[in-house]
Design a protein around this motif. Structure first.
Motif, PDB file in Angstrom:
ATOM      1  N   HIS A 240       4.642  13.619   1.874  1.00 40.34           N
ATOM      2  CA  HIS A 240       5.428  12.710   1.047  1.00 40.34           C
ATOM      3  C   HIS A 240       4.648  11.420   0.850  1.00 40.34           C
ATOM      4  O   HIS A 240       3.939  10.966   1.752  1.00 40.34           O
ATOM      5  N   VAL A 241       4.804  10.832  -0.328  1.00 47.16           N
ATOM      6  CA  VAL A 241       4.162   9.560  -0.654  1.00 47.16           C
ATOM      7  C   VAL A 241       5.251   8.605  -1.137  1.00 47.16           C
ATOM      8  O   VAL A 241       6.168   9.012  -1.853  1.00 47.16           O
ATOM      9  N   SER A 242       5.142   7.341  -0.753  1.00 45.69           N
ATOM     10  CA  SER A 242       6.134   6.346  -1.151  1.00 45.69           C
ATOM     11  C   SER A 242       6.220   6.226  -2.671  1.00 45.69           C
ATOM     12  O   SER A 242       5.251   6.480  -3.385  1.00 45.69           O
ATOM     13  N   ASN A 243       7.392   5.804  -3.153  1.00 52.23           N
ATOM     14  CA  ASN A 243       7.615   5.787  -4.605  1.00 52.23           C
ATOM     15  C   ASN A 243       6.919   4.642  -5.324  1.00 52.23           C
ATOM     16  O   ASN A 243       6.923   4.600  -6.540  1.00 52.23           O
ATOM     17  N   TRP A 244       6.307   3.702  -4.630  1.00 50.66           N
ATOM     18  CA  TRP A 244       5.564   2.647  -5.316  1.00 50.66           C
ATOM     19  C   TRP A 244       4.110   3.048  -5.565  1.00 50.66           C
ATOM     20  O   TRP A 244       3.322   2.274  -6.069  1.00 50.66           O
ATOM     21  N   ALA A 245       3.770   4.289  -5.237  1.00 55.60           N
ATOM     22  CA  ALA A 245       2.437   4.811  -5.537  1.00 55.60           C
ATOM     23  C   ALA A 245       2.406   5.316  -6.984  1.00 55.60           C
ATOM     24  O   ALA A 245       3.427   5.758  -7.518  1.00 55.60           O
ATOM     25  N   ASP A 246       1.247   5.244  -7.593  1.00 56.05           N
ATOM     26  CA  ASP A 246       1.061   5.793  -8.937  1.00 56.05           C
ATOM     27  C   ASP A 246       0.820   7.295  -8.774  1.00 56.05           C
ATOM     28  O   ASP A 246      -0.187   7.704  -8.195  1.00 56.05           O
TER      29      ASP A 246
ATOM     30  N   ASP B  86       8.492  14.266  -8.351  1.00 53.10           N
ATOM     31  CA  ASP B  86       9.188  12.994  -8.158  1.00 53.10           C
ATOM     32  C   ASP B  86      10.583  13.270  -7.613  1.00 53.10           C
ATOM     33  O   ASP B  86      11.380  13.967  -8.237  1.00 53.10           O
ATOM     34  N   LYS B  87      10.883  12.710  -6.439  1.00 48.39           N
ATOM     35  CA  LYS B  87      12.201  12.866  -5.818  1.00 48.39           C
ATOM     36  C   LYS B  87      12.986  11.552  -5.850  1.00 48.39           C
ATOM     37  O   LYS B  87      13.834  11.313  -5.004  1.00 48.39           O
ATOM     38  N   MET B  88      12.695  10.673  -6.793  1.00 49.25           N
ATOM     39  CA  MET B  88      13.323   9.367  -7.015  1.00 49.25           C
ATOM     40  C   MET B  88      12.905   8.330  -5.965  1.00 49.25           C
ATOM     41  O   MET B  88      12.455   7.274  -6.325  1.00 49.25           O
ATOM     42  N   ASN B  89      13.051   8.599  -4.680  1.00 49.94           N
ATOM     43  CA  ASN B  89      12.701   7.629  -3.641  1.00 49.94           C
ATOM     44  C   ASN B  89      11.312   7.855  -3.074  1.00 49.94           C
ATOM     45  O   ASN B  89      10.815   7.017  -2.323  1.00 49.94           O
ATOM     46  N   PHE B  90      10.712   8.989  -3.372  1.00 49.42           N
ATOM     47  CA  PHE B  90       9.374   9.323  -2.886  1.00 49.42           C
ATOM     48  C   PHE B  90       8.825  10.463  -3.728  1.00 49.42           C
ATOM     49  O   PHE B  90       9.534  11.040  -4.551  1.00 49.42           O
ATOM     50  N   PHE B  91       7.557  10.776  -3.537  1.00 49.49           N
ATOM     51  CA  PHE B  91       6.919  11.904  -4.208  1.00 49.49           C
ATOM     52  C   PHE B  91       6.622  12.977  -3.170  1.00 49.49           C
ATOM     53  O   PHE B  91       6.170  12.662  -2.065  1.00 49.49           O
TER      54      PHE B  91
ATOM     55  N   LYS C 224       0.852  -1.194   0.000  1.00 48.99           N
ATOM     56  CA  LYS C 224       0.000   0.000   0.000  1.00 48.99           C
ATOM     57  C   LYS C 224       0.884   1.238   0.000  1.00 48.99           C
ATOM     58  O   LYS C 224       1.914   1.261   0.673  1.00 48.99           O
ATOM     59  N   PRO C 225       0.500   2.282  -0.719  1.00 48.96           N
ATOM     60  CA  PRO C 225       1.247   3.531  -0.652  1.00 48.96           C
ATOM     61  C   PRO C 225       1.247   4.079   0.770  1.00 48.96           C
ATOM     62  O   PRO C 225       0.243   4.008   1.471  1.00 48.96           O
ATOM     63  N   ARG C 226       2.378   4.607   1.186  1.00 51.41           N
ATOM     64  CA  ARG C 226       2.515   5.164   2.531  1.00 51.41           C
ATOM     65  C   ARG C 226       2.662   6.675   2.440  1.00 51.41           C
ATOM     66  O   ARG C 226       3.277   7.203   1.520  1.00 51.41           O
ATOM     67  N   PHE C 227       2.126   7.345   3.461  1.00 45.31           N
ATOM     68  CA  PHE C 227       2.154   8.807   3.530  1.00 45.31           C
ATOM     69  C   PHE C 227       2.917   9.216   4.785  1.00 45.31           C
ATOM     70  O   PHE C 227       2.760   8.599   5.839  1.00 45.31           O
ATOM     71  N   ARG C 228       3.712  10.288   4.680  1.00 41.63           N
ATOM     72  CA  ARG C 228       4.474  10.771   5.839  1.00 41.63           C
ATOM     73  C   ARG C 228       4.837  12.241   5.640  1.00 41.63           C
ATOM     74  O   ARG C 228       4.516  12.816   4.596  1.00 41.63           O
TER      75      ARG C 228
ATOM     76  N   THR D 115      -5.175  10.126  -0.560  1.00 39.67           N
ATOM     77  CA  THR D 115      -5.294   8.764  -1.071  1.00 39.67           C
ATOM     78  C   THR D 115      -4.355   8.564  -2.258  1.00 39.67           C
ATOM     79  O   THR D 115      -3.953   9.537  -2.905  1.00 39.67           O
ATOM     80  N   ALA D 116      -4.038   7.297  -2.537  1.00 38.78           N
ATOM     81  CA  ALA D 116      -3.238   6.942  -3.713  1.00 38.78           C
ATOM     82  C   ALA D 116      -3.377   5.451  -3.965  1.00 38.78           C
ATOM     83  O   ALA D 116      -3.642   4.673  -3.047  1.00 38.78           O
ATOM     84  N   LEU D 117      -3.210   5.059  -5.216  1.00 37.69           N
ATOM     85  CA  LEU D 117      -3.174   3.649  -5.605  1.00 37.69           C
ATOM     86  C   LEU D 117      -1.729   3.229  -5.820  1.00 37.69           C
ATOM     87  O   LEU D 117      -0.897   4.044  -6.236  1.00 37.69           O
ATOM     88  N   ALA D 118      -1.439   1.954  -5.573  1.00 32.84           N
ATOM     89  CA  ALA D 118      -0.112   1.425  -5.854  1.00 32.84           C
ATOM     90  C   ALA D 118       0.078   1.333  -7.367  1.00 32.84           C
ATOM     91  O   ALA D 118      -0.890   1.355  -8.128  1.00 32.84           O
ATOM     92  N   MET D 119       1.321   1.218  -7.803  1.00 30.47           N
ATOM     93  CA  MET D 119       1.626   1.143  -9.234  1.00 30.47           C
ATOM     94  C   MET D 119       0.899  -0.015  -9.908  1.00 30.47           C
ATOM     95  O   MET D 119       0.469   0.106 -11.037  1.00 30.47           O
ATOM     96  N   ASP D 120       0.777  -1.152  -9.201  1.00 32.09           N
ATOM     97  CA  ASP D 120       0.092  -2.289  -9.812  1.00 32.09           C
ATOM     98  C   ASP D 120      -1.417  -2.102  -9.824  1.00 32.09           C
ATOM     99  O   ASP D 120      -2.137  -2.883 -10.434  1.00 32.09           O
TER     100      ASP D 120
END
Length: 151
Positions: free
Chosen positions: A58-64, A83-88, A35-39, A108-113
């Motif tokens: 910030h949102v994890s980089n596996w989020a779309d 896009d900051k490479m490791n996170f958004f 799941k996308p993570r927020f921080r 909210t966000a969806l994962a890349m898959d």
């Protein structure tokens, strides 16, 4: 002889049923997703802010990045994603109609898959918008006091 045959048949049936139950428990790792993570919520939780303040998180980089959304009191906000490479890094402005109230920022966000849905949020207290008091226009020749003379 019949007892041996019945015993073998019972053991064979038990072994088949046990083996079928064991094989039913497969590896569930293939079905799990991240799941996308927020921080890094800014301003921080329970802060008092001015109307139309800029928020960021910030949102994890596996989020779309195209699926990242933010809303305050069910009012959607326009988000900007970097896009900051490791996170958004996501920024947005609070809607102008939200003032003098508490507002939950819901992200909210969806994962890349596309299978996992991540959500989070935080609470902010939005200050009341300042309005300039209406002042009566005083004439130059008229005194500023409203005292009247007695007859």
């Amino acid at each position: 002889m019949k007892i041996k045959k019945c015993l073998r048949m019972t053991l064979f049936s038990g072994a088949v049923l046990f083996a079928g139950n064991v094989l039913a428990y497969g590896d569930d790792e293939g079905e799990k997703c991240k799941k996308p993570r927020f921080r890094e919520f800014e301003p921080v939780h329970l802060s008092e802010v001015d109307p139309e303040t800029e928020i960021s998180f910030h949102v994890s980089n596996w989020a779309d990045p195209t699926t990242i959304t933010a809303e305050a009191r069910k009012v959607p906000m326009k988000v900007e994603v970097v896009d900051k490479m490791n996170f958004f890094v996501v920024t947005a402005k609070l809607p102008p109609e939200i003032n003098g109230k508490y507002a939950r920022i819901h992200v909210t966000a969806l994962a890349m898959d596309g299978r996992c849905f991540g959500q989070d949020g935080w609470l902010l207290k939005v200050k009341k918008a300042k309005t300039e008091p209406a002042t009566p226009a005083a004439s130059e020749g008229e005194p500023a006091s409203s005292e009247t003379e007695a007859p």
